[in-house]
Design a protein around this motif. Sequence first.
Motif, PDB file in Angstrom:
ATOM      1  N   TYR A  37      -3.736 -13.124  -8.741  1.00 44.48           N
ATOM      2  CA  TYR A  37      -2.684 -12.858  -9.712  1.00 44.48           C
ATOM      3  C   TYR A  37      -3.180 -13.341 -11.068  1.00 44.48           C
ATOM      4  O   TYR A  37      -4.125 -14.132 -11.161  1.00 44.48           O
ATOM      5  CB  TYR A  37      -1.403 -13.608  -9.351  1.00 44.48           C
ATOM      6  CG  TYR A  37      -0.715 -13.114  -8.104  1.00 44.48           C
ATOM      7  CD1 TYR A  37      -1.256 -13.349  -6.841  1.00 44.48           C
ATOM      8  CD2 TYR A  37       0.486 -12.413  -8.174  1.00 44.48           C
ATOM      9  CE1 TYR A  37      -0.624 -12.881  -5.692  1.00 44.48           C
ATOM     10  CE2 TYR A  37       1.130 -11.952  -7.044  1.00 44.48           C
ATOM     11  CZ  TYR A  37       0.569 -12.191  -5.802  1.00 44.48           C
ATOM     12  OH  TYR A  37       1.199 -11.730  -4.682  1.00 44.48           O
ATOM     13  N   GLN A  39      -1.650 -14.434 -15.226  1.00 42.48           N
ATOM     14  CA  GLN A  39      -0.532 -14.643 -16.131  1.00 42.48           C
ATOM     15  C   GLN A  39      -1.065 -14.833 -17.544  1.00 42.48           C
ATOM     16  O   GLN A  39      -1.792 -15.794 -17.816  1.00 42.48           O
ATOM     17  CB  GLN A  39       0.297 -15.853 -15.705  1.00 42.48           C
ATOM     18  CG  GLN A  39       1.569 -16.017 -16.492  1.00 42.48           C
ATOM     19  CD  GLN A  39       2.527 -17.003 -15.856  1.00 42.48           C
ATOM     20  OE1 GLN A  39       2.141 -17.825 -15.024  1.00 42.48           O
ATOM     21  NE2 GLN A  39       3.797 -16.923 -16.214  1.00 42.48           N
ATOM     22  N   LYS A  43       3.912 -13.752 -20.719  1.00 42.20           N
ATOM     23  CA  LYS A  43       4.157 -12.689 -19.738  1.00 42.20           C
ATOM     24  C   LYS A  43       4.357 -13.280 -18.350  1.00 42.20           C
ATOM     25  O   LYS A  43       3.987 -14.414 -18.076  1.00 42.20           O
ATOM     26  CB  LYS A  43       2.984 -11.707 -19.719  1.00 42.20           C
ATOM     27  CG  LYS A  43       2.817 -10.926 -21.015  1.00 42.20           C
ATOM     28  CD  LYS A  43       1.766  -9.849 -20.867  1.00 42.20           C
ATOM     29  CE  LYS A  43       1.646  -9.015 -22.125  1.00 42.20           C
ATOM     30  NZ  LYS A  43       0.629  -7.931 -21.981  1.00 42.20           N
ATOM     31  N   GLN A  44       4.928 -12.467 -17.482  1.00 43.00           N
ATOM     32  CA  GLN A  44       5.132 -12.895 -16.107  1.00 43.00           C
ATOM     33  C   GLN A  44       3.831 -12.800 -15.322  1.00 43.00           C
ATOM     34  O   GLN A  44       2.937 -12.005 -15.651  1.00 43.00           O
ATOM     35  CB  GLN A  44       6.210 -12.027 -15.441  1.00 43.00           C
ATOM     36  CG  GLN A  44       7.618 -12.296 -15.952  1.00 43.00           C
ATOM     37  CD  GLN A  44       8.660 -11.587 -15.109  1.00 43.00           C
ATOM     38  OE1 GLN A  44       8.403 -10.534 -14.521  1.00 43.00           O
ATOM     39  NE2 GLN A  44       9.850 -12.159 -15.045  1.00 43.00           N
ATOM     40  N   ARG A  45       3.747 -13.592 -14.260  1.00 41.83           N
ATOM     41  CA  ARG A  45       2.597 -13.512 -13.385  1.00 41.83           C
ATOM     42  C   ARG A  45       2.626 -12.159 -12.672  1.00 41.83           C
ATOM     43  O   ARG A  45       3.673 -11.722 -12.195  1.00 41.83           O
ATOM     44  CB  ARG A  45       2.621 -14.655 -12.368  1.00 41.83           C
ATOM     45  CG  ARG A  45       1.357 -14.797 -11.558  1.00 41.83           C
ATOM     46  CD  ARG A  45       1.388 -16.045 -10.690  1.00 41.83           C
ATOM     47  NE  ARG A  45       1.461 -17.275 -11.487  1.00 41.83           N
ATOM     48  CZ  ARG A  45       1.323 -18.491 -10.972  1.00 41.83           C
ATOM     49  NH1 ARG A  45       1.108 -18.637  -9.655  1.00 41.83           N
ATOM     50  NH2 ARG A  45       1.414 -19.553 -11.737  1.00 41.83           N
ATOM     51  N   GLU A  46       1.471 -11.511 -12.586  1.00 39.74           N
ATOM     52  CA  GLU A  46       1.398 -10.200 -11.966  1.00 39.74           C
ATOM     53  C   GLU A  46       0.264 -10.149 -10.946  1.00 39.74           C
ATOM     54  O   GLU A  46      -0.753 -10.843 -11.074  1.00 39.74           O
ATOM     55  CB  GLU A  46       1.167  -9.104 -13.020  1.00 39.74           C
ATOM     56  CG  GLU A  46      -0.148  -9.228 -13.777  1.00 39.74           C
ATOM     57  CD  GLU A  46      -0.414  -8.073 -14.725  1.00 39.74           C
ATOM     58  OE1 GLU A  46       0.379  -7.116 -14.752  1.00 39.74           O
ATOM     59  OE2 GLU A  46      -1.441  -8.125 -15.437  1.00 39.74           O
TER      60      GLU A  46
END
Length: 119
Positions: A37, A39, A43-46
Amino acid sequence: QVQLVESGGGLVQAAGSLRLSCAASGSIFGINNMGWYRQAPGKQRELVAAITSGGSTNYADSVKGRFTISRDNAKNTVYLQMNSLKPEDTAVYYCNMRYFSGGVSRSGWGQGTQVTVSS
């Protein structure tokens, strides 16, 4: 106690490459899914990429064709080969593993490693 330790981040120029590693240690009796993942600031963790115990993989659209995830089950390690890096790939990268320990399925995270891509 299970630990996930990442390595391989750093600063690279656009179009360059980096290889991340994440090794799990401790009382582990099998690892199912492994993943990476990221981040970026604000921003959000993706999810970037994931690999199952059987070797099936999936990738975020933004990294398809550039990143490759792989695993070495004997070493309890997952890798992320990142090629053709872009400035927008700059983020803290985290590995995640779902493993069995103490008879229970658990999820663990690495400490994160910074990847910075300069233009």
